[in-house]
Design a protein around this motif. Structure first.
Motif, PDB file in Angstrom:
ATOM      1  N   PRO A 237       0.762  -1.233  -0.053  1.00  0.00           N
ATOM      2  CA  PRO A 237      -0.051   0.150   0.166  1.00  0.00           C
ATOM      3  C   PRO A 237       0.755   1.120   0.029  1.00  0.00           C
ATOM      4  N   PRO A 238       0.614   2.192  -0.836  1.00  0.00           N
ATOM      5  CA  PRO A 238       1.394   3.482  -0.950  1.00  0.00           C
ATOM      6  C   PRO A 238       0.930   4.214   0.078  1.00  0.00           C
ATOM      7  N   PRO A 239       1.973   5.306   0.493  1.00  0.00           N
ATOM      8  CA  PRO A 239       1.692   6.125   1.626  1.00  0.00           C
ATOM      9  C   PRO A 239       0.476   7.339   1.395  1.00  0.00           C
ATOM     10  N   TRP A 240      -0.289   7.370   0.147  1.00  0.00           N
ATOM     11  CA  TRP A 240      -0.999   8.281  -0.209  1.00  0.00           C
ATOM     12  C   TRP A 240      -2.391   7.368  -0.298  1.00  0.00           C
ATOM     13  N   VAL A 241      -3.535   8.326  -0.317  1.00  0.00           N
ATOM     14  CA  VAL A 241      -4.968   7.777  -0.209  1.00  0.00           C
ATOM     15  C   VAL A 241      -5.348   7.855  -1.417  1.00  0.00           C
ATOM     16  N   GLN A 242      -5.103   8.226  -2.474  1.00  0.00           N
ATOM     17  CA  GLN A 242      -5.461   8.217  -3.970  1.00  0.00           C
ATOM     18  C   GLN A 242      -4.424   8.690  -4.950  1.00  0.00           C
ATOM     19  N   GLY A 243      -4.582   8.122  -6.200  1.00  0.00           N
ATOM     20  CA  GLY A 243      -3.727   8.427  -7.347  1.00  0.00           C
ATOM     21  C   GLY A 243      -4.362   8.211  -8.696  1.00  0.00           C
ATOM     22  N   ARG A 244      -4.082   9.207  -9.354  1.00  0.00           N
ATOM     23  CA  ARG A 244      -4.798   9.342 -10.613  1.00  0.00           C
ATOM     24  C   ARG A 244      -3.543   9.546 -11.732  1.00  0.00           C
ATOM     25  N   ALA A 245      -3.797   9.225 -12.950  1.00  0.00           N
ATOM     26  CA  ALA A 245      -2.938   9.633 -14.174  1.00  0.00           C
ATOM     27  C   ALA A 245      -3.787   9.809 -15.253  1.00  0.00           C
ATOM     28  N   ALA A 246      -3.281  10.679 -15.962  1.00  0.00           N
ATOM     29  CA  ALA A 246      -4.120  11.312 -17.369  1.00  0.00           C
ATOM     30  C   ALA A 246      -4.003   9.935 -18.535  1.00  0.00           C
ATOM     31  N   LEU A 247      -2.719   9.518 -18.841  1.00  0.00           N
ATOM     32  CA  LEU A 247      -2.302   8.943 -19.849  1.00  0.00           C
ATOM     33  C   LEU A 247      -1.585   7.393 -19.425  1.00  0.00           C
ATOM     34  N   LEU A 248      -1.636   6.712 -20.320  1.00  0.00           N
ATOM     35  CA  LEU A 248      -0.728   5.424 -20.090  1.00  0.00           C
ATOM     36  C   LEU A 248       0.662   5.940 -20.851  1.00  0.00           C
ATOM     37  N   TYR A 249       1.634   5.580 -20.411  1.00  0.00           N
ATOM     38  CA  TYR A 249       2.867   5.644 -20.750  1.00  0.00           C
ATOM     39  C   TYR A 249       3.274   4.651 -21.920  1.00  0.00           C
ATOM     40  N   ARG A 250       2.629   5.116 -22.952  1.00  0.00           N
ATOM     41  CA  ARG A 250       2.974   4.431 -24.249  1.00  0.00           C
ATOM     42  C   ARG A 250       2.432   5.520 -25.364  1.00  0.00           C
ATOM     43  N   GLY A 251       3.192   5.229 -26.654  1.00  0.00           N
ATOM     44  CA  GLY A 251       2.831   5.836 -27.860  1.00  0.00           C
ATOM     45  C   GLY A 251       2.946   7.392 -27.591  1.00  0.00           C
ATOM     46  N   ILE A 252       1.885   7.943 -28.118  1.00  0.00           N
ATOM     47  CA  ILE A 252       1.919   9.568 -27.965  1.00  0.00           C
ATOM     48  C   ILE A 252       2.015  10.108 -26.575  1.00  0.00           C
ATOM     49  N   GLY A 253       1.501   9.001 -25.534  1.00  0.00           N
ATOM     50  CA  GLY A 253       1.826   9.653 -24.120  1.00  0.00           C
ATOM     51  C   GLY A 253       3.127   9.476 -23.855  1.00  0.00           C
ATOM     52  N   ARG A 254       3.938   8.517 -24.272  1.00  0.00           N
ATOM     53  CA  ARG A 254       5.304   8.607 -23.853  1.00  0.00           C
ATOM     54  C   ARG A 254       5.998   9.500 -24.345  1.00  0.00           C
ATOM     55  N   LYS A 255       5.804   9.674 -25.713  1.00  0.00           N
ATOM     56  CA  LYS A 255       6.405  10.839 -26.622  1.00  0.00           C
ATOM     57  C   LYS A 255       6.222  12.210 -26.003  1.00  0.00           C
ATOM     58  N   MET A 256       5.154  12.419 -25.451  1.00  0.00           N
ATOM     59  CA  MET A 256       4.707  13.763 -24.792  1.00  0.00           C
ATOM     60  C   MET A 256       5.665  13.762 -23.342  1.00  0.00           C
ATOM     61  N   VAL A 257       5.758  13.012 -22.707  1.00  0.00           N
ATOM     62  CA  VAL A 257       6.364  12.734 -21.430  1.00  0.00           C
ATOM     63  C   VAL A 257       7.825  13.151 -21.678  1.00  0.00           C
ATOM     64  N   LEU A 258       8.481  12.264 -22.568  1.00  0.00           N
ATOM     65  CA  LEU A 258       9.809  12.520 -22.942  1.00  0.00           C
ATOM     66  C   LEU A 258      10.154  14.046 -23.674  1.00  0.00           C
ATOM     67  N   GLY A 259       9.132  14.500 -24.182  1.00  0.00           N
ATOM     68  CA  GLY A 259       9.412  15.856 -24.950  1.00  0.00           C
ATOM     69  C   GLY A 259       9.288  16.715 -23.961  1.00  0.00           C
ATOM     70  N   LEU A 260       8.528  16.699 -22.851  1.00  0.00           N
ATOM     71  CA  LEU A 260       8.375  17.552 -21.912  1.00  0.00           C
ATOM     72  C   LEU A 260       9.496  17.477 -21.030  1.00  0.00           C
ATOM     73  N   LYS A 261      10.196  16.344 -20.767  1.00  0.00           N
ATOM     74  CA  LYS A 261      11.103  16.035 -19.884  1.00  0.00           C
ATOM     75  C   LYS A 261      12.713  16.486 -20.308  1.00  0.00           C
ATOM     76  N   HIS A 262      12.799  15.876 -21.766  1.00  0.00           N
ATOM     77  CA  HIS A 262      14.209  16.059 -22.184  1.00  0.00           C
ATOM     78  C   HIS A 262      14.412  16.910 -23.447  1.00  0.00           C
ATOM     79  N   GLY A 263      12.904  17.206 -23.990  1.00  0.00           N
ATOM     80  CA  GLY A 263      13.158  17.646 -25.398  1.00  0.00           C
ATOM     81  C   GLY A 263      12.753  19.496 -25.252  1.00  0.00           C
ATOM     82  N   ASP A 264      12.686  19.847 -23.955  1.00  0.00           N
ATOM     83  CA  ASP A 264      12.332  21.485 -23.924  1.00  0.00           C
ATOM     84  C   ASP A 264      10.911  21.708 -24.616  1.00  0.00           C
ATOM     85  N   ARG A 265      10.018  20.914 -24.570  1.00  0.00           N
ATOM     86  CA  ARG A 265       8.665  20.944 -25.207  1.00  0.00           C
ATOM     87  C   ARG A 265       7.809  21.493 -23.902  1.00  0.00           C
TER      88      ARG A 265
END
Length: 242
Positions: A71-99
């Motif tokens: 059990p994690p130490p928080w009460v609820q967790g949410r995410a908007a996208l799965l980390y694949r395809g376009i979702g992964r591309k956007m995460v990497l662009g934001l994180k490493h591509g200055d997007r």
């Protein structure tokens, strides 16, 4: 004057799709094809970590095997996208591509994911970067997302609530146990902001959740400092089938 400047900028730099860089009608959006290919999370999900679950009805409260075992130490967790395809591309662009322009629509999607779960006056805080990594990257992508979520939800945010006091090695390729060991004690609440935290609900914001080790370290730091209930939201969630 501002609208005229935005119009001029739009003529020089027309808006492009965040997924494929093709021209689109609206800034900070996805074209129709990329929207259809983006794995937005919906249906039955784990209430603690946001991972999609098979079966059940949309909105049904359920928990994945991992959250029942650890059990994690928080009460609820949410995410908007799965980390694949376009979702992964956007995460990497934001994180490493200055997007950085990705943060605004991402914040809208994340805000929609948590809108029904946030208590009033929840303090929104990003997962921090170590200062050496921040100097190299020039910005904290989680802080950009947290600011966007705060704007969409109307909740207050505190960009420097947490500090990363130890620089950790990249977590890619590490086991769950190794990730948690590496992050143990690496994040603390800023000593000058502890009073702001007392008994207050907190929403922690990050770009992606894999094992939850980073978010767990941050959540434990908030709890140890006297915070109330902790919730988490990420732009993307790694799932076993991705």
């Amino acid at each position: 004057m501002l609208s005229q400047l935005q119009t001029a900028v739009g003529l020089i730099y027309p808006p492009v799709c965040l997924g494929c860089n093709q021209a689109v009608d609206k800034a900070a959006g996805l074209c129709g094809a990329c929207w259809r290919e983006t794995a937005f999370i919906g249906g039955t999900i784990c209430d603690r970590c946001g991972v999609p679950l098979p079966g059940g009805a949309a909105g049904e409260l359920a928990h994945c095997d991992s959250c029942m075992t650890h059990p994690p130490p928080w009460v609820q967790g949410r995410a908007a996208l799965l980390y694949r395809g376009i979702g992964r591309k956007m995460v990497l662009g934001l994180k490493h591509g200055d997007r950085q322009e990705i943060a605004r629509p991402a914040g809208l999607w994340m805000a929609r994911a948590v809108a029904a779960t946030l208590p009033d006056d929840t303090l929104i805080a990003p997962i921090p970067l170590h200062w050496l990594r921040l100097v190299k990257r020039r910005y904290n992508q989680s802080a950009l997302l947290a600011k966007a979520v705060a704007r969409e939800t109307g909740q207050p945010w505190c960009p420097d609530l947490l500090q990363r006091i130890r620089r950790t090695k990249p977590l890619e390729g590490k086991t769950r146990a190794e990730r948690f060991a590496m992050l143990d004690g690496a994040i603390l609440v800023h000593p000058k902001l502890i009073d702001r935290l007392q008994g207050r609900s907190v929403l922690l914001v990050d770009d992606v959740m894999t094992s939850g080790a980073t978010l767990s370290s941050a959540a434990k730091a908030c709890i140890d400092a006297g915070a109330g209930s902790i919730r988490v939201v990420t732009l993307a969630r790694v799932a076993k089938d991705t």
